[in-house]
Scaffold this active site. Sequence first.
Site, PDB file in Angstrom:
ATOM      1  NE  ARG A  49      -7.434   6.791  -0.287  1.00 30.16           N
ATOM      2  CZ  ARG A  49      -6.264   7.334  -0.622  1.00 30.16           C
ATOM      3  NH1 ARG A  49      -5.980   7.555  -1.894  1.00 30.16           N
ATOM      4  NH2 ARG A  49      -5.386   7.668   0.292  1.00 30.16           N
ATOM      5  CD  GLU A  57      -8.747  11.900   6.614  1.00 30.15           C
ATOM      6  OE1 GLU A  57      -9.981  11.763   6.554  1.00 30.15           O
ATOM      7  OE2 GLU A  57      -7.955  11.152   6.013  1.00 30.15           O
ATOM      8  NE  ARG A 100     -10.881   3.113   0.790  1.00 27.85           N
ATOM      9  CZ  ARG A 100     -10.120   3.978   1.457  1.00 27.85           C
ATOM     10  NH1 ARG A 100     -10.580   5.190   1.724  1.00 27.85           N
ATOM     11  NH2 ARG A 100      -8.906   3.654   1.843  1.00 27.85           N
TER      12      ARG A 100
END
Length: 156
Positions: A49, A57, A100
Amino acid sequence: MRTLHFLILMMLMPAVLRAENPATLTVTQVVDGDTFWGTDAGGQRIKVRLIGVDAPESRKTGHKPEGFYGKEAKAYLTRLLMNQRVRLAYDKSARDRYGRTLAYVYLADGTFVNDLLVQKGYAKAIYYKPNGKYREQLSRSCKNAQQSGAGMWQQR
């Protein structure tokens, strides 16, 4: 006892975060405009990330709608990173609550991917404590992108 704690921590920490030199990955999949999967030299898959940026999104998820310019952000990051070897650099916190890897990402030519996405309007600058090493730079790039109408900041 300290040695035991250190050894346990090292066993639990992914190899990519233990590297003495900044880690490199080959990008194998782009999830959206700020997240991707890569494979390290040992074949381990790692989800990354990007620190300091938030892209819209690219698809509707269970709790978030598709964002304006999300598909474009994902397509751009895919063109930029897919099958490329990238270098990761870290800040104070190396993982998020989803597990992440959090990183600043650089192309082979030194291009700072996190900032490039913001400059071109594919993502906005966002700050999550404690990772703020490039907070001011990303904020300036975001302001410039907004003022110039780049990417998601264009007139609709």
